[in-house]
Write a protein that holds these residues in place. Structure first.
Motif, PDB file in Angstrom:
ATOM      1  N   PHE A  47     -28.266  -2.706 -22.795  1.00 26.29           N
ATOM      2  CA  PHE A  47     -29.581  -2.401 -23.362  1.00 26.29           C
ATOM      3  C   PHE A  47     -29.864  -0.916 -23.181  1.00 26.29           C
ATOM      4  O   PHE A  47     -29.408  -0.305 -22.213  1.00 26.29           O
ATOM      5  CB  PHE A  47     -30.690  -3.141 -22.613  1.00 26.29           C
ATOM      6  N   SER A  48     -30.643  -0.354 -24.088  1.00 23.50           N
ATOM      7  CA  SER A  48     -31.272   0.936 -23.821  1.00 23.50           C
ATOM      8  C   SER A  48     -32.698   0.626 -23.378  1.00 23.50           C
ATOM      9  O   SER A  48     -33.446  -0.017 -24.111  1.00 23.50           O
ATOM     10  CB  SER A  48     -31.308   1.798 -25.085  1.00 23.50           C
TER      11      SER A  48
ATOM     12  N   ALA B  51     -29.261   3.084 -28.987  1.00 27.66           N
ATOM     13  CA  ALA B  51     -28.952   1.661 -28.791  1.00 27.66           C
ATOM     14  C   ALA B  51     -27.875   1.207 -29.781  1.00 27.66           C
ATOM     15  O   ALA B  51     -27.940   1.519 -30.968  1.00 27.66           O
ATOM     16  CB  ALA B  51     -30.213   0.821 -28.969  1.00 27.66           C
TER      17      ALA B  51
ATOM     18  N   ALA C 169     -35.192   3.731 -29.668  1.00 26.05           N
ATOM     19  CA  ALA C 169     -34.015   3.885 -28.798  1.00 26.05           C
ATOM     20  C   ALA C 169     -32.822   4.326 -29.646  1.00 26.05           C
ATOM     21  O   ALA C 169     -31.948   3.523 -29.955  1.00 26.05           O
ATOM     22  CB  ALA C 169     -33.704   2.565 -28.102  1.00 26.05           C
TER      23      ALA C 169
ATOM     24  N   SER D 108     -29.571   3.060 -19.456  1.00 27.12           N
ATOM     25  CA  SER D 108     -28.907   1.836 -19.908  1.00 27.12           C
ATOM     26  C   SER D 108     -28.883   0.805 -18.791  1.00 27.12           C
ATOM     27  O   SER D 108     -28.884   1.168 -17.616  1.00 27.12           O
ATOM     28  CB  SER D 108     -27.458   2.131 -20.314  1.00 27.12           C
TER      29      SER D 108
ATOM     30  N   ASN E  25     -32.006  -3.693 -27.901  1.00 23.02           N
ATOM     31  CA  ASN E  25     -30.646  -4.067 -28.305  1.00 23.02           C
ATOM     32  C   ASN E  25     -30.305  -3.259 -29.561  1.00 23.02           C
ATOM     33  O   ASN E  25     -29.248  -2.679 -29.660  1.00 23.02           O
ATOM     34  CB  ASN E  25     -30.610  -5.574 -28.580  1.00 23.02           C
TER      35      ASN E  25
ATOM     36  N   PRO F  68     -31.870  -0.072 -32.307  1.00 23.07           N
ATOM     37  CA  PRO F  68     -32.606   1.175 -32.091  1.00 23.07           C
ATOM     38  C   PRO F  68     -34.001   1.241 -32.701  1.00 23.07           C
ATOM     39  O   PRO F  68     -34.801   2.094 -32.327  1.00 23.07           O
ATOM     40  CB  PRO F  68     -31.710   2.223 -32.755  1.00 23.07           C
TER      41      PRO F  68
END
Ligand SMILES: [Mg+2]
Length: 314
Positions: free
Chosen positions: A232-233, A225, A222, A267, A211, A213
């Motif tokens: 989400f990533s 993100a 991520a 994603s 959610n 990074p």
């Protein structure tokens, strides 16, 4: 002449100018002098014209969530989690879908979310940032019904979190050593990852559903993100010789982890993960074993957070 306008105006003004009720939830176990430091910092750096404050201390595991629920019942405007991502997770879980805003004073080891939001890692500075912070509404995730605000995942990092759980020693060095230990112990396993638009089967060392990074210590798992985009990533580390993961650490600090050859990312709003073997998972850095399939669902726009105003000079 309409007399109601000044009255309405005054009412709005009163509401705008009224001091906000803010409570700090402190886990004394997060640091030896933390309690004392927070009291001093609130006294010296919090804007006392704008805030009426309380400081509550946790006494047992799960107590932060309990105290945050009490703050909601008592109509506090802001609840500040003083701690790391684990404390933030507890406080946030009590504030979901309420109007109560969460603030953060970073006092854990990693502080991934606090670093991403711009609180930094200095308590006094974070305290001053609260004075001028803005409110932003962000998303959360649910993994098998348990909320997370920053990251959840399965694999190597889940084992690191589990190993850290048994240790009272906090900080970068133990984290690094546990990472090496987990790196040697953990073996990649075949996982099936199903999202709303694809099914992937891959031998994975790490599967992260992001959610936010960042892990602690500026590791960006991520980099793309966003906390408020409803997505989400999902980041997979494919099975490669371990030295390649360690070699990619500098690029992860620079937000370039996606350039590593072993990374696959996409994603999703909904993710189902089925892996062979024991599921070592973590939810905002709290390690646990969770048998069976993992179902991760997006809960859009469910939490209000105080975000430092980076234009203001504090
Ligand atoms: Mg997002």
């Amino acid at each position: 002449m309409d007399q109601s306008h000044p009255v309405i105006k005054n009412h709005v003004l009163d509401e705008l100018l009224r001091p906000r009720r803010i409570v700090f939830i402190v886990n004394p176990k997060a640091g030896t002098n933390l309690q004392r430091h927070i009291e001093k910092s609130v006294d010296k750096h919090l804007d006392h014209k704008r805030f009426i404050y309380g400081i509550w201390h946790t006494e047992k595991a799960g107590h932060a969530a309990e105290l945050a629920r009490k703050a909601v019942e008592e109509d506090y405007d802001i609840v500040v989690a003083v701690g790391g991502d684990g404390s933030i997770n507890e406080v946030a879980s009590a504030l979901l879908h309420t109007e109560v805003v969460m603030g953060i004073i970073p006092a854990g080891s990693g502080n991934g979310l606090a670093m991403h939001l711009g609180y930094g890692r200095d308590i006094d500075q974070a305290m001053r940032k609260i004075n001028t912070a803005k409110v932003q509404t962000i998303d959360c995730g649910m993994m098998n019904g348990l909320p997370f605000i920053n990251l959840a995942g399965i694999g190597f990092d889940g084992l690191v979190a589990k190993l850290m759980r048994g240790s009272n020693w906090r900080g970068f060095l133990p984290y690094f050593l546990k990472s090496v230990e987990a790196g040697l112990k953990y073996t990649a396993r075949t996982c099936t990852i199903e999202t709303e638009d694809q099914v992937i089967t891959e031998k994975c060392f790490v599967v992260t559903v992001a959610n936010g990074p960042m892990y602690g210590y500026n590791f960006q798992i991520a980099p793309d993100a966003r906390l408020d985009d409803g997505l989400f990533s999902v980041v997979l580390f494919k099975d490669v010789p371990r030295w390649q993961y360690f070699a990619a650490v500098p690029s992860s600090l620079n937000g370039k982890i996606y350039d590593a050859g072993f990374v696959r990312h996409f994603s999703a709003r909904r993710v189902k993960i089925s892996c062979e073997g024991i599921n070592y998972v973590h939810i905002d850095g709290e390690g646990m074993e969770m048998p069976g399939d993992l179902l991760i669902e997006m809960v859009p726009q469910c939490l209000k957070v105080l975000v430092p105003n980076l234009d203001s000079n504090v």
